[in-house]
Design a protein around this motif. Structure first.
Motif, PDB file in Angstrom:
ATOM      1  N   ASP A 455       0.842  -1.192   0.000  1.00 44.02           N
ATOM      2  CA  ASP A 455       0.000   0.000   0.000  1.00 44.02           C
ATOM      3  C   ASP A 455       0.881   1.247   0.000  1.00 44.02           C
ATOM      4  O   ASP A 455       1.938   1.276   0.631  1.00 44.02           O
ATOM      5  CB  ASP A 455      -0.913   0.016   1.227  1.00 44.02           C
ATOM      6  CG  ASP A 455      -1.856  -1.179   1.245  1.00 44.02           C
ATOM      7  OD1 ASP A 455      -2.350  -1.548   0.168  1.00 44.02           O
ATOM      8  OD2 ASP A 455      -2.073  -1.740   2.335  1.00 44.02           O
ATOM      9  N   ASP A 456       0.434   2.276  -0.697  1.00 42.72           N
ATOM     10  CA  ASP A 456       1.145   3.556  -0.712  1.00 42.72           C
ATOM     11  C   ASP A 456       2.607   3.395  -1.124  1.00 42.72           C
ATOM     12  O   ASP A 456       3.521   3.921  -0.498  1.00 42.72           O
ATOM     13  CB  ASP A 456       1.061   4.228   0.665  1.00 42.72           C
ATOM     14  CG  ASP A 456      -0.377   4.472   1.086  1.00 42.72           C
ATOM     15  OD1 ASP A 456      -1.167   4.913   0.234  1.00 42.72           O
ATOM     16  OD2 ASP A 456      -0.704   4.205   2.255  1.00 42.72           O
ATOM     17  N   VAL A 474      -0.052   7.829 -10.732  1.00 41.77           N
ATOM     18  CA  VAL A 474       0.917   8.282  -9.734  1.00 41.77           C
ATOM     19  C   VAL A 474       0.742   9.774  -9.476  1.00 41.77           C
ATOM     20  O   VAL A 474       0.300  10.527 -10.345  1.00 41.77           O
ATOM     21  CB  VAL A 474       2.383   8.040 -10.178  1.00 41.77           C
ATOM     22  CG1 VAL A 474       2.749   6.573 -10.101  1.00 41.77           C
ATOM     23  CG2 VAL A 474       2.637   8.597 -11.569  1.00 41.77           C
ATOM     24  N   ASP A 475       1.082  10.180  -8.253  1.00 43.68           N
ATOM     25  CA  ASP A 475       1.288  11.587  -7.931  1.00 43.68           C
ATOM     26  C   ASP A 475       2.783  11.859  -8.004  1.00 43.68           C
ATOM     27  O   ASP A 475       3.599  11.021  -7.591  1.00 43.68           O
ATOM     28  CB  ASP A 475       0.767  11.910  -6.529  1.00 43.68           C
ATOM     29  CG  ASP A 475      -0.749  11.869  -6.456  1.00 43.68           C
ATOM     30  OD1 ASP A 475      -1.406  12.150  -7.475  1.00 43.68           O
ATOM     31  OD2 ASP A 475      -1.279  11.538  -5.373  1.00 43.68           O
ATOM     32  N   THR A 491       4.499   8.430  -6.295  1.00 41.69           N
ATOM     33  CA  THR A 491       3.752   7.599  -5.351  1.00 41.69           C
ATOM     34  C   THR A 491       2.455   7.137  -6.002  1.00 41.69           C
ATOM     35  O   THR A 491       1.802   7.900  -6.716  1.00 41.69           O
ATOM     36  CB  THR A 491       3.428   8.377  -4.059  1.00 41.69           C
ATOM     37  OG1 THR A 491       2.762   9.603  -4.390  1.00 41.69           O
ATOM     38  CG2 THR A 491       4.702   8.700  -3.298  1.00 41.69           C
ATOM     39  N   GLY A 492       2.098   5.893  -5.766  1.00 42.10           N
ATOM     40  CA  GLY A 492       0.890   5.334  -6.352  1.00 42.10           C
ATOM     41  C   GLY A 492      -0.343   6.133  -5.965  1.00 42.10           C
ATOM     42  O   GLY A 492      -0.494   6.550  -4.817  1.00 42.10           O
ATOM     43  N   ALA A 493      -1.234   6.347  -6.928  1.00 38.79           N
ATOM     44  CA  ALA A 493      -2.432   7.154  -6.683  1.00 38.79           C
ATOM     45  C   ALA A 493      -3.622   6.541  -7.401  1.00 38.79           C
ATOM     46  O   ALA A 493      -3.471   5.785  -8.361  1.00 38.79           O
ATOM     47  CB  ALA A 493      -2.219   8.591  -7.162  1.00 38.79           C
ATOM     48  N   ASP A 494      -4.805   6.871  -6.907  1.00 36.65           N
ATOM     49  CA  ASP A 494      -6.059   6.440  -7.529  1.00 36.65           C
ATOM     50  C   ASP A 494      -6.064   4.920  -7.686  1.00 36.65           C
ATOM     51  O   ASP A 494      -5.830   4.201  -6.734  1.00 36.65           O
ATOM     52  CB  ASP A 494      -6.255   7.145  -8.886  1.00 36.65           C
ATOM     53  CG  ASP A 494      -6.307   8.661  -8.742  1.00 36.65           C
ATOM     54  OD1 ASP A 494      -6.825   9.128  -7.716  1.00 36.65           O
ATOM     55  OD2 ASP A 494      -5.816   9.365  -9.639  1.00 36.65           O
ATOM     56  N   GLN A 497      -2.850   2.958  -6.353  1.00 37.13           N
ATOM     57  CA  GLN A 497      -2.307   3.273  -5.034  1.00 37.13           C
ATOM     58  C   GLN A 497      -1.803   2.034  -4.315  1.00 37.13           C
ATOM     59  O   GLN A 497      -0.800   2.083  -3.606  1.00 37.13           O
ATOM     60  CB  GLN A 497      -3.369   3.966  -4.179  1.00 37.13           C
ATOM     61  CG  GLN A 497      -2.857   4.403  -2.806  1.00 37.13           C
ATOM     62  CD  GLN A 497      -3.880   5.224  -2.042  1.00 37.13           C
ATOM     63  OE1 GLN A 497      -4.976   5.472  -2.527  1.00 37.13           O
ATOM     64  NE2 GLN A 497      -3.536   5.643  -0.855  1.00 37.13           N
ATOM     65  N   SER A 498      -2.483   0.904  -4.491  1.00 38.74           N
ATOM     66  CA  SER A 498      -2.101  -0.343  -3.825  1.00 38.74           C
ATOM     67  C   SER A 498      -1.813  -1.411  -4.861  1.00 38.74           C
ATOM     68  O   SER A 498      -2.448  -1.461  -5.915  1.00 38.74           O
ATOM     69  CB  SER A 498      -3.211  -0.821  -2.889  1.00 38.74           C
ATOM     70  OG  SER A 498      -3.457   0.118  -1.864  1.00 38.74           O
TER      71      SER A 498
END
Length: 538
Positions: A455-456, A474-475, A491-494, A497-498
Motif C-alpha cells: 500500500d502507498d 501516480v502523484d 507515489t501510487g495514486a487512484d 495506489q495499492s
C-alpha cells in the motif's frame, strides 16, 4: 447521435482483436457553461478502469449487463458553452464485435436494455432545464442539478478491482489477490455452468498462483516473472487462440499459464505420471495439507518440498492446486492453443491434464468432466512434462526444459522473492516509453513480487528531464536540485495506489527532455535517470 436541450453526445472508436477503444464527444449546445456532467449507459462489455477525461463507476445489473457512469474530471470536467470535450476508454469485448473497423454506438451499448438510461450535468448559472429520458439504443444526456463525482461514486460503487465479473457469480478479488475475471471473462466458451465449475473444492483462479509459480522459478534458479511476461511468452509460442494480444489478454493469459506451470512443473521427470495431477489436486481440494506435502516429497524435484516449507510457500502452492482451469472461460476463450503436439494433439489437449472428472479421480478429462480428452492420451509423458516445465522456464515448450532442475537451486531462507535490480526490493520496476520531438512519454511498470499487498508504494529518481503535463496512476512531487537536475518522487495514486501480491500495473507521465534524445528509439531507465544515479524505493 443523442441530443437534449443543452448537451449532445456522439460515439466513435476502433475495434481490435478482443477489445476496442471508445471515444465519446460531448457538445454543450446551450449558452451556459457546464461545470460538471455525467453520462450513463448499459453495456455487455468490460470497460477499463482508467478512462481519460473522466472517472468511471459501474454496477452489475440482474440481466448480466453492467451500468457504467462516466463523470468528467480534470480537463474533461467543464464544458464551456458551444464547445465540446472528448473522453474515452479501452474495453474488452463482452460480445463478439470483430477484430477491426470502427466502433459504433450500437456496438457499445446494450440494444435490449429494458429501461431508460439517463445522465446528468450541472450548469454554472441558475438556468433550469428539463430532464429527459429515452429508452432507445443510445443513452440520453440531461441537465438537472449537478451530481458530484463523490455522490455518483457512492450511488454506483465499483467492485474493488474495477468492473465486476460480467455474469459470473464470483467476485473479482479474493483477499489480497486478483481474480482472473478482473481482466475479462469468457463464460459460455466451455460446457460447464459457472456453478459447476467450482464444485468439489475447486476454486477461482487468482494472482496467488503467481506466488506459487515464481516460487517454482526461484527454486529452479530463475528470476521472478510478471504475468505480462508469461502472457507474452504464450503468444510468442502459439499457445493462444489469437496470434496477437488485445485488451487485457497479457494479464489474463499470463495468470492462467502461471497457474498451470505451478500445478505441474514441480514434478520430477522420472516420477511424472498423469495420475499424480488427479491425486494431488483432489487431495488439495478435499484432503489435508500434510497429505499434499507428502506427495510433493514423493514425486517432486529433490528438495522442493523443503523449499516450500522453508520459504513459507506451502499454502500458496496448495491453494494453486485447488484452482479450476475452466474458471472464467479463459481456457477456451484465450488459451486454447492450436500448436501441434507430436502430430496427434494440439496444445489445448495438453492443457486438459489438470482438468479432472466429477469424482476427481482421473486427469486429462474433457470440458464436461465426463470423458477423457482423447488426443492428449496419445502424447508421450516426456513431451507433456517438458511442455509444463517450458511454462516454468519460459522456453520452447516442445524442447527439453529444466534438465538440471534438482541441482540448479540454492533456495533462499528469507521467504521472499528475488529483489529487483533497480530497486533492490520485492517491487520490480521496469522503464519504457515513447520519444517525441522535445520530450517523451514514460511508462513505468511496477510489479509486487512479494506475498503481501503493498500500500502507498513509491519510487524516486534524479533526472535531467522536466515533468510536463499529466501523470496517470501516480502523484509526482519535484525538487529542483540545480545544475539542470530534478529529484522526482512518484507515489501510487487512484487505481494504482495499492499493489496486491503478484499484481503488476503500468503508470506514467509526460516530460520535456533536458538533453538530446533524438538518436534513441525508445525510453529506457538509463535515459530517464541522471548518469551515476539509481532509482530508489520510498
Amino acid at each position: 447521435m443523442t441530443s437534449t436541450n443543452s448537451l449532445r453526445a456522439s460515439i466513435s472508436g476502433e475495434r481490435w482483436w478482443g477489445g476496442f477503444t471508445a471515444e465519446i464527444t460531448l457538445t454543450n449546445t446551450s449558452t451556459q457553461d457546464l461545470s460538471s456532467w455525467s453520462y450513463s449507459f448499459d453495456s455487455p462489455h468490460l470497460l477499463n478502469t482508467a478512462p481519460w477525461g473522466a472517472e468511471i463507476s459501474a454496477v452489475l445489473l440482474d440481466n448480466g449487463l453492467t451500468r457504467y457512469t462516466l463523470t468528467g474530471e480534470d480537463w474533461g470536467e467543464r464544458i464551456p458553452a458551444g464547445e465540446s470535450v472528448t473522453v474515452g476508454f479501452n474495453g474488452t469485448q463482452g460480445t463478439e464485435l470483430g477484430n477491426e473497423g470502427e466502433l459504433s454506438a450500437a456496438m457499445l451499448f446494450a440494444s435490449d436494455s429494458g429501461e431508460a438510461v439517463t445522465s446528468q450535468a450541472g450548469q454554472e448559472s441558475a438556468e433550469s432545464s428539463d430532464t429527459t429520458t429515452n429508452p432507445a439504443l443510445e443513452p440520453v444526456i440531461a441537465t438537472p442539478e449537478m451530481t458530484s463525482p463523490m455522490e455518483s461514486s457512492m450511488a454506483s460503487p465499483m467492485s474493488e478491482h474495477g468492473m465486476g465479473n460480467h455474469g459470473m457469480n464470483h467476485g473479482s478479488s479474493s483477499g489480497d489477490y486478483i481474480d482472473i475475471n478482473t481482466w475479462g471473462s469468457f463464460h459460455g466458451s466451455n460446457h460447464n455452468s459457472e456453478q459447476n465449475e467450482l464444485v468439489g473444492g475447486r476454486t477461482a483462479i487468482t494472482t496467488e498462483a503467481l506466488l506459487a509459480y515464481n516460487g517454482l522459478r526461484d527454486f529452479a534458479g530463475l528470476a521472478p516473472a510478471s504475468i505480462e511476461a508469461v502472457g507474452s511468452w504464450a503468444f510468442e509460442n502459439g499457445l493462444t487462440n489469437n496470434s496477437q494480444p488485445g485488451g487485457n489478454d497479457l494479464q489474463g493469459v499470463g495468470l492462467w499459464f502461471a497457474m498451470q506451470g505451478a500445478k505441474v512443473g514441480w514434478i520430477a521427470d522420472a516420477s511424472y505420471d498423469p495420475q499424480i495431477l488427479a491425486d494431488i489436486q483432489r487431495t488439495a481440494r478435499l484432503g489435508s495439507s500434510g497429505e499434499v506435502m507428502q506427495m510433493i516429497e514423493q514425486f517432486g524435484h529433490e528438495g522442493f518440498a523443503n523449499y516450500l516449507t522453508t520459504n513459507q510457500l506451502e499454502e500458496h502452492f496448495i491453494n494453486t492446486l485447488k484452482m479450476e482451469p475452466h474458471y472464467g472461460g479463459w481456457m477456451h476463450g484465450r488459451t486454447h492453443g492450436f500448436r501441434d503436439i507430436e502430430g496427434v494433439a494440439i496444445a489445448h489437449d495438453i492443457h486438459h491434464l489438470t482438468v479432472l472428472g466429477w469424482d476427481q479421480n482421473e486427469p486429462f478429462m474433457n470440458d464436461t468432466f465426463d470423458w477423457p480428452q482423447w488426443p492428449a492420451l496419445d502424447v508421450s509423458d516426456n513431451t507433456v512434462i517438458n511442455y509444463y516445465q517450458g511454462i516454468v522456464a519460459l522456453e520452447d515448450p516442445l524442447s527439453e526444459n529444466l534438465e538440471n532442475f534438482a541441482g540448479s537451486s540454492s533456495p533462499s531462507a528469507s521467504g521472499t522473492m528475488q529483489s529487483d535490480s533497480l530497486t533492490g526490493s520485492p517491487l520490480e520496476v521496469q522503464v519504457s516509453g515513447d520519444l517525441w520531438e522535445g520530450g517523451f512519454t514514460a511508462s513505468i511498470n511496477v510489479t509486487n513480487q512479494s506475498n503481501q499487498s503493498l500500500d502507498d508504494w513509491g519510487v524516486s529518481f534524479i533526472s535531467a528531464h522536466q515533468f510536463y503535463g499529466e501523470s496517470w496512476g501516480v502523484d509526482i512531487s519535484t525538487q529542483d536540485l540545480g545544475d539542470g537536475l530534478y529529484r522526482y518522487e512518484l507515489t501510487g495514486a487512484d487505481w494504482a495506489q495499492s499493489l496486491a501480491a503478484g499484481q503488476a500495473m503500468t503508470v506514467g507521465f509526460n516530460a520535456l527532455s533536458g538533453e538530446d534524445l533524438s538518436g534513441d528509439s525508445s525510453l529506457t531507465s538509463e535515459l530517464l535517470m541522471a548518469p551515476g544515479t539509481e532509482l530508489a524505493l520510498l
